[in-house]
Design a protein around this motif. Structure first.
Motif, PDB file in Angstrom:
ATOM      1  N   LYS A  41       0.829  -1.212   0.000  1.00  0.00           N
ATOM      2  CA  LYS A  41       0.000   0.000   0.000  1.00  0.00           C
ATOM      3  C   LYS A  41       0.861   1.259   0.000  1.00  0.00           C
ATOM      4  O   LYS A  41       0.496   2.259  -0.610  1.00  0.00           O
ATOM      5  CB  LYS A  41      -0.916  -0.014   1.227  1.00  0.00           C
ATOM      6  N   TYR A  42       1.995   1.221   0.692  1.00  0.00           N
ATOM      7  CA  TYR A  42       2.899   2.362   0.800  1.00  0.00           C
ATOM      8  C   TYR A  42       4.223   2.027   0.125  1.00  0.00           C
ATOM      9  O   TYR A  42       4.598   0.857   0.026  1.00  0.00           O
ATOM     10  CB  TYR A  42       3.133   2.732   2.269  1.00  0.00           C
ATOM     11  N   PRO A  43       4.961   3.044  -0.329  1.00  0.00           N
ATOM     12  CA  PRO A  43       6.223   2.776  -1.037  1.00  0.00           C
ATOM     13  C   PRO A  43       7.303   2.189  -0.141  1.00  0.00           C
ATOM     14  O   PRO A  43       7.331   2.435   1.070  1.00  0.00           O
ATOM     15  CB  PRO A  43       6.637   4.164  -1.546  1.00  0.00           C
ATOM     16  N   LYS A  44       8.189   1.444  -0.751  1.00  0.00           N
ATOM     17  CA  LYS A  44       9.301   0.827  -0.018  1.00  0.00           C
ATOM     18  C   LYS A  44      10.333   1.891   0.331  1.00  0.00           C
ATOM     19  O   LYS A  44      10.538   2.831  -0.421  1.00  0.00           O
ATOM     20  CB  LYS A  44       9.944  -0.266  -0.858  1.00  0.00           C
ATOM     21  N   PRO A  45      10.994   1.724   1.473  1.00  0.00           N
ATOM     22  CA  PRO A  45      12.007   2.687   1.884  1.00  0.00           C
ATOM     23  C   PRO A  45      13.341   2.462   1.177  1.00  0.00           C
ATOM     24  O   PRO A  45      13.551   1.443   0.528  1.00  0.00           O
ATOM     25  CB  PRO A  45      12.150   2.424   3.380  1.00  0.00           C
ATOM     26  N   VAL A  46      14.218   3.442   1.349  1.00  0.00           N
ATOM     27  CA  VAL A  46      15.585   3.376   0.842  1.00  0.00           C
ATOM     28  C   VAL A  46      16.498   3.438   2.060  1.00  0.00           C
ATOM     29  O   VAL A  46      16.302   4.279   2.941  1.00  0.00           O
ATOM     30  CB  VAL A  46      15.869   4.581  -0.088  1.00  0.00           C
ATOM     31  N   LYS A  47      17.453   2.532   2.150  1.00  0.00           N
ATOM     32  CA  LYS A  47      18.414   2.557   3.255  1.00  0.00           C
ATOM     33  C   LYS A  47      19.551   3.514   2.880  1.00  0.00           C
ATOM     34  O   LYS A  47      20.262   3.287   1.923  1.00  0.00           O
ATOM     35  CB  LYS A  47      18.974   1.163   3.530  1.00  0.00           C
ATOM     36  N   LEU A  48      19.703   4.593   3.651  1.00  0.00           N
ATOM     37  CA  LEU A  48      20.769   5.558   3.411  1.00  0.00           C
ATOM     38  C   LEU A  48      22.006   5.241   4.236  1.00  0.00           C
ATOM     39  O   LEU A  48      23.073   5.775   3.986  1.00  0.00           O
ATOM     40  CB  LEU A  48      20.284   6.976   3.726  1.00  0.00           C
ATOM     41  N   GLY A  49      21.841   4.388   5.224  1.00  0.00           N
ATOM     42  CA  GLY A  49      22.932   3.982   6.093  1.00  0.00           C
ATOM     43  C   GLY A  49      22.458   2.849   6.965  1.00  0.00           C
ATOM     44  O   GLY A  49      21.291   2.444   6.882  1.00  0.00           O
ATOM     45  N   PRO A  50      23.318   2.318   7.843  1.00  0.00           N
ATOM     46  CA  PRO A  50      22.916   1.181   8.664  1.00  0.00           C
ATOM     47  C   PRO A  50      21.728   1.489   9.586  1.00  0.00           C
ATOM     48  O   PRO A  50      20.943   0.600   9.890  1.00  0.00           O
ATOM     49  CB  PRO A  50      24.151   0.843   9.476  1.00  0.00           C
ATOM     50  N   ARG A  51      21.588   2.735  10.018  1.00  0.00           N
ATOM     51  CA  ARG A  51      20.484   3.102  10.910  1.00  0.00           C
ATOM     52  C   ARG A  51      19.627   4.230  10.351  1.00  0.00           C
ATOM     53  O   ARG A  51      18.928   4.908  11.089  1.00  0.00           O
ATOM     54  CB  ARG A  51      21.047   3.512  12.268  1.00  0.00           C
ATOM     55  N   THR A  52      19.705   4.432   9.035  1.00  0.00           N
ATOM     56  CA  THR A  52      18.980   5.536   8.409  1.00  0.00           C
ATOM     57  C   THR A  52      18.099   5.012   7.285  1.00  0.00           C
ATOM     58  O   THR A  52      18.600   4.510   6.281  1.00  0.00           O
ATOM     59  CB  THR A  52      19.952   6.592   7.854  1.00  0.00           C
ATOM     60  N   THR A  53      16.789   5.149   7.475  1.00  0.00           N
ATOM     61  CA  THR A  53      15.805   4.736   6.479  1.00  0.00           C
ATOM     62  C   THR A  53      15.049   5.974   6.031  1.00  0.00           C
ATOM     63  O   THR A  53      14.684   6.813   6.844  1.00  0.00           O
ATOM     64  CB  THR A  53      14.821   3.722   7.087  1.00  0.00           C
ATOM     65  N   ALA A  54      14.823   6.091   4.744  1.00  0.00           N
ATOM     66  CA  ALA A  54      14.106   7.251   4.204  1.00  0.00           C
ATOM     67  C   ALA A  54      13.278   6.809   2.999  1.00  0.00           C
ATOM     68  O   ALA A  54      13.379   5.666   2.543  1.00  0.00           O
ATOM     69  CB  ALA A  54      15.097   8.340   3.805  1.00  0.00           C
ATOM     70  N   TRP A  55      12.460   7.731   2.510  1.00  0.00           N
ATOM     71  CA  TRP A  55      11.630   7.485   1.334  1.00  0.00           C
ATOM     72  C   TRP A  55      11.879   8.592   0.337  1.00  0.00           C
ATOM     73  O   TRP A  55      12.072   9.753   0.713  1.00  0.00           O
ATOM     74  CB  TRP A  55      10.142   7.457   1.718  1.00  0.00           C
TER      75      TRP A  55
END
Length: 73
Positions: free
Chosen positions: A47-61
Motif C-alpha cells: 500500500k505504501y512505497p518501499k524505503p531506501v536505506k541511506l545507512g545502517p540506521r537511516t531509512t528514508a523514502w
C-alpha cells in the motif's frame, strides 16, 4: 494534515516527516496520519512505497514516491 507543498522539492524524507511527531520540539505535523505500525504494515502489503536505506540506521523514502502516494489517495 500537512499539505503536499510542505515536502521538499527533491530528495528524501524520514518517517517522522511522513507520519508526524507531536512530541518533537517543534511538533512535526503528519502528511499521512497513520501510526508507525500501520505504515510498516502498509509497506509489507504494498500500500505504501518501499524505503531506501541511506545507512545502517537511516531509512528514508524518496519524495517522488510520497508525492505519488498522496496523489493516488
Amino acid at each position: 494534515m500537512t499539505s503536499i507543498n510542505q515536502l521538499p522539492a527533491e530528495g528524501y524524507v524520514r518517517l517522522s516527516q511522513i507520519i508526524g511527531n507531536p512530541k518533537a520540539n517543534p511538533p512535526i505535523p503528519a502528511i499521512i496520519p497513520v501510526s508507525s505500525t500501520s505504515w510498516w504494515e502498509g509497506i509489507k502489503s504494498g500500500k505504501y512505497p518501499k524505503p531506501v536505506k541511506l545507512g545502517p540506521r537511516t531509512t528514508a523514502w524518496r519524495v517522488e514516491d510520497i508525492r505519488a502516494l498522496i496523489q493516488s489517495i
